[in-house]
Design an enzyme around this catalytic site. Structure first.
Site, PDB file in Angstrom:
ATOM      1  N   ILE A  32      36.460  39.923  33.185  1.00 43.93           N
ATOM      2  CA  ILE A  32      36.624  40.061  31.730  1.00 43.93           C
ATOM      3  C   ILE A  32      35.491  39.349  30.992  1.00 43.93           C
ATOM      4  CG2 ILE A  32      38.154  39.565  29.767  1.00 43.93           C
ATOM      5  CD1 ILE A  32      40.528  39.804  31.787  1.00 43.93           C
ATOM      6  N   ASP A  82      30.448  28.799  34.080  1.00 40.84           N
ATOM      7  CA  ASP A  82      31.344  29.132  35.185  1.00 40.84           C
ATOM      8  C   ASP A  82      30.774  28.497  36.451  1.00 40.84           C
ATOM      9  OD1 ASP A  82      32.655  30.359  37.373  1.00 40.84           O
ATOM     10  OD2 ASP A  82      32.898  32.265  36.310  1.00 40.84           O
ATOM     11  N   ASP A  90      45.848  35.463  22.294  1.00 39.41           N
ATOM     12  CA  ASP A  90      46.694  36.597  22.685  1.00 39.41           C
ATOM     13  C   ASP A  90      47.817  36.102  23.599  1.00 39.41           C
ATOM     14  OD1 ASP A  90      47.364  39.396  22.895  1.00 39.41           O
ATOM     15  OD2 ASP A  90      46.490  39.383  24.909  1.00 39.41           O
ATOM     16  N   GLU A 135      56.199  32.766  25.420  1.00 40.82           N
ATOM     17  CA  GLU A 135      55.995  34.112  24.859  1.00 40.82           C
ATOM     18  C   GLU A 135      57.322  34.846  24.800  1.00 40.82           C
ATOM     19  OE1 GLU A 135      52.879  36.009  27.128  1.00 40.82           O
ATOM     20  OE2 GLU A 135      51.413  34.501  26.580  1.00 40.82           O
ATOM     21  N   HIS A 152      50.380  39.096  23.443  1.00 43.72           N
ATOM     22  CA  HIS A 152      49.918  39.392  24.805  1.00 43.72           C
ATOM     23  C   HIS A 152      49.662  40.902  24.974  1.00 43.72           C
ATOM     24  CE1 HIS A 152      49.967  37.461  29.049  1.00 43.72           C
ATOM     25  NE2 HIS A 152      49.125  38.476  29.032  1.00 43.72           N
ATOM     26  N   GLY A 155      46.439  42.118  25.209  1.00 46.47           N
ATOM     27  CA  GLY A 155      45.065  42.299  25.707  1.00 46.47           C
ATOM     28  C   GLY A 155      44.915  43.513  26.607  1.00 46.47           C
ATOM     29  N   ALA A 156      45.804  43.634  27.587  1.00 47.74           N
ATOM     30  CA  ALA A 156      45.693  44.728  28.559  1.00 47.74           C
ATOM     31  C   ALA A 156      46.499  45.948  28.130  1.00 47.74           C
ATOM     32  CB  ALA A 156      46.196  44.245  29.917  1.00 47.74           C
TER      33      ALA A 156
HETATM   34  P1  NAD Z   1      38.346  36.816  37.274  1.00 49.14           P
HETATM   35  O1  NAD Z   1      38.940  36.158  38.476  1.00 49.14           O
HETATM   36  O2  NAD Z   1      37.531  38.044  37.452  1.00 49.14           O
HETATM   37  O3  NAD Z   1      37.422  35.738  36.522  1.00 49.14           O
HETATM   38  C1  NAD Z   1      37.785  34.405  36.317  1.00 49.14           C
HETATM   39  C2  NAD Z   1      36.506  33.579  36.316  1.00 49.14           C
HETATM   40  O4  NAD Z   1      36.846  32.241  35.967  1.00 49.14           O
HETATM   41  C3  NAD Z   1      35.822  33.541  37.700  1.00 49.14           C
HETATM   42  O5  NAD Z   1      34.477  33.986  37.607  1.00 49.14           O
HETATM   43  C4  NAD Z   1      35.887  32.071  38.084  1.00 49.14           C
HETATM   44  O6  NAD Z   1      34.749  31.633  38.797  1.00 49.14           O
HETATM   45  C5  NAD Z   1      35.959  31.406  36.712  1.00 49.14           C
HETATM   46  N1  NAD Z   1      36.458  30.041  36.751  1.00 49.14           N
HETATM   47  C6  NAD Z   1      37.380  29.495  37.595  1.00 49.14           C
HETATM   48  N2  NAD Z   1      37.536  28.183  37.292  1.00 49.14           N
HETATM   49  C7  NAD Z   1      36.702  27.914  36.254  1.00 49.14           C
HETATM   50  C8  NAD Z   1      36.428  26.747  35.510  1.00 49.14           C
HETATM   51  N3  NAD Z   1      37.031  25.581  35.777  1.00 49.14           N
HETATM   52  N4  NAD Z   1      35.528  26.833  34.499  1.00 49.14           N
HETATM   53  C9  NAD Z   1      34.912  28.000  34.215  1.00 49.14           C
HETATM   54  N5  NAD Z   1      35.128  29.136  34.892  1.00 49.14           N
HETATM   55  C10 NAD Z   1      36.014  29.085  35.895  1.00 49.14           C
HETATM   56  O7  NAD Z   1      39.541  37.041  36.265  1.00 49.14           O
HETATM   57  P2  NAD Z   1      39.578  38.017  35.006  1.00 49.14           P
HETATM   58  O8  NAD Z   1      40.128  39.323  35.414  1.00 49.14           O
HETATM   59  O9  NAD Z   1      38.272  37.956  34.307  1.00 49.14           O
HETATM   60  O10 NAD Z   1      40.709  37.291  34.130  1.00 49.14           O
HETATM   61  C11 NAD Z   1      40.419  36.143  33.370  1.00 49.14           C
HETATM   62  C12 NAD Z   1      41.681  35.634  32.682  1.00 49.14           C
HETATM   63  O11 NAD Z   1      42.230  36.630  31.819  1.00 49.14           O
HETATM   64  C13 NAD Z   1      42.823  35.246  33.634  1.00 49.14           C
HETATM   65  O12 NAD Z   1      43.388  34.037  33.166  1.00 49.14           O
HETATM   66  C14 NAD Z   1      43.847  36.331  33.459  1.00 49.14           C
HETATM   67  O13 NAD Z   1      45.133  35.859  33.702  1.00 49.14           O
HETATM   68  C15 NAD Z   1      43.640  36.664  31.984  1.00 49.14           C
HETATM   69  N6  NAD Z   1      44.126  38.018  31.620  1.00 49.14           N
HETATM   70  C16 NAD Z   1      44.765  38.181  30.428  1.00 49.14           C
HETATM   71  C17 NAD Z   1      45.204  39.442  30.040  1.00 49.14           C
HETATM   72  C18 NAD Z   1      45.876  39.680  28.715  1.00 49.14           C
HETATM   73  O14 NAD Z   1      46.630  40.645  28.598  1.00 49.14           O
HETATM   74  N7  NAD Z   1      45.626  38.873  27.698  1.00 49.14           N
HETATM   75  C19 NAD Z   1      45.022  40.529  30.900  1.00 49.14           C
HETATM   76  C20 NAD Z   1      44.317  40.340  32.087  1.00 49.14           C
HETATM   77  C21 NAD Z   1      43.880  39.068  32.446  1.00 49.14           C
END
Ligand code: NAD
Length: 318
Positions: A157, A176, A263, A268, A287, A289-290
């Site tokens: 994301i 990251d 979001d 929630e 919530h 987002g997706a």
């Molecule tokens: P992803 O695993 O592809 O990416 C997460 C990134 O965070 C990774 O690159 C990882 O290296 C990095 N990371 C881990 N620890 C870290 C730290 N301490 N500091 C900085 N970076 C760090 O996951 P994604 O698919 O990109 O999802 C990201 C977030 O979005 C998750 O928390 C997920 O739950 C959330 N999400 C929310 C919704 C929504 O509806 N709002 C939908 C999907 C995902």
């Protein structure tokens, strides 16, 4: 008795025909969540007693005590990306295979994060509510172009947000510690920063795109909020636990930062009378987002295919 699949996400129903057919073709029966809400631990345990071998799970809880009581469970397929509602360690100990639907909702969430940036920069919720009350208060906003966007978490994301923000003419930085994609940074002209404190100090907008883990919970707290600019906007489309909400309340009331747009939330929906929710410079969406037609369809199909694949692996392992 036929093997059964429990499907918990509410929005799965919108695209269930094709997904259900795939499961029926494999001989599985389906138990749907008809409650209209997230299931409780007790409800999952009760449903699972009925020879449930696989679960397609939304944000419903799967901690160790639930997994321990799902005696026939062999595979869990996450409808989405974040797996913080599943005790992955206990699942592994019990030999339950787990997989998420990586990347299926990245575009939807990234677009929502960008939307929240515009909403915050132009005070859209407040000015729109003002006009609907037949007022005409014109609150001055600012442009996103040339502003510094600090992205914390450069995964699926975070990268989609980075691309779009670069396209808007923003100056994008990713923080990251596990990021390795140098080619991506070069292709989209994105800066990489090794120090979190620098990103927090320098950014006009900070957007969170990392998982909620023991290490990252409360990453945004009284100390880190104090590093941000008084004009800063905080965007959180990841998980409520990443932000210490009482510290955020203080920072917004004391104008240590300008706006927060989220979001996701610790509870929630939020609890009645929550003072943070009432603040005009706090924007909260439910919530979503997706939650787009495209995202939901992809999540339904990929999580179903993943579950079938995991259950087939179980057959081979036997
Ligand atoms: P992803 O695993 O592809 O990416 C997460 C990134 O965070 C990774 O690159 C990882 O290296 C990095 N990371 C881990 N620890 C870290 C730290 N301490 N500091 C900085 N970076 C760090 O996951 P994604 O698919 O990109 O999802 C990201 C977030 O979005 C998750 O928390 C997920 O739950 C959330 N999400 C929310 C919704 C929504 O509806 N709002 C939908 C999907 C995902």
């Amino acid at each position: 008795m036929a093997e059964k699949i429990l499907i918990t996400p509410k929005s799965f129903k919108n695209y269930k025909e094709h997904a259900h057919k795939l499961l029926h073709d494999q001989g599985y029966e389906i138990i749907e969540n008809d409650s209209g809400r997230t299931l409780t631990e007790e409800e999952i345990i009760e449903a699972a007693q009925d020879n449930v071998v696989g679960i397609i799970i939304g944000v419903d809880p799967l901690p160790a005590n639930v997994l321990n009581q799902c005696k026939n469970l062999r595979a869990i397929s996450k409808y989405g990306a974040g797996m913080d509602n599943i005790d992955l360690k206990r699942a592994e100990e019990l030999g339950i295979l787990v997989k998420n639907a990586m990347g299926t909702n990245s575009i939807s969430v990234a677009e929502h994060a960008i939307g929240l940036m515009f909403a915050a920069a132009r005070h859209l919720p407040t000015v729109s509510a003002g006009v609907k009350a037949y007022g005409w208060d014109r609150t001055i906003g600012f442009e996103l172009t040339n502003k510094i966007l600090g992205i914390i978490g450069g995964g699926q994301i975070g990268k989609e947000v980075a691309k779009r923000a670069a396209g808007l003419g923003m100056k994008v930085t990713i923080y990251d510690p596990y990021f390795k994609d140098q080619e991506f940074l070069e292709k989209y002209g994105i800066h990489f920063e090794e120090e979190l404190t620098e990103v927090l100090k320098e950014s006009d907008i900070i957007s969170l795109h990392l998982p909620a883990t023991e290490q990252t919970k409360g990453l945004i707290n009284a100390e880190t909020l104090k590093l941000m600019k008084p004009t800063a906007i905080l965007i959180n489309t990841s998980r409520g636990e990443l932000v210490n909400e009482s510290a955020l309340y203080d920072a917004l009331v004391n104008h240590e930062i300008a706006v927060a747009a989220q979001d996701v939330y610790s509870s929630e929906p939020p609890k009645q009378g929550d003072p943070l929710v009432a603040l005009p410079n706090f924007i909260l969406t439910p919530h979503i987002g997706a939650y787009t037609h495209e995202g939901v369809e992809r999540m339904a199909m990929v999580s179903t295919e993943n579950l079938i694949e995991l259950l087939a692996q179980r057959e081979i392992a036997r």
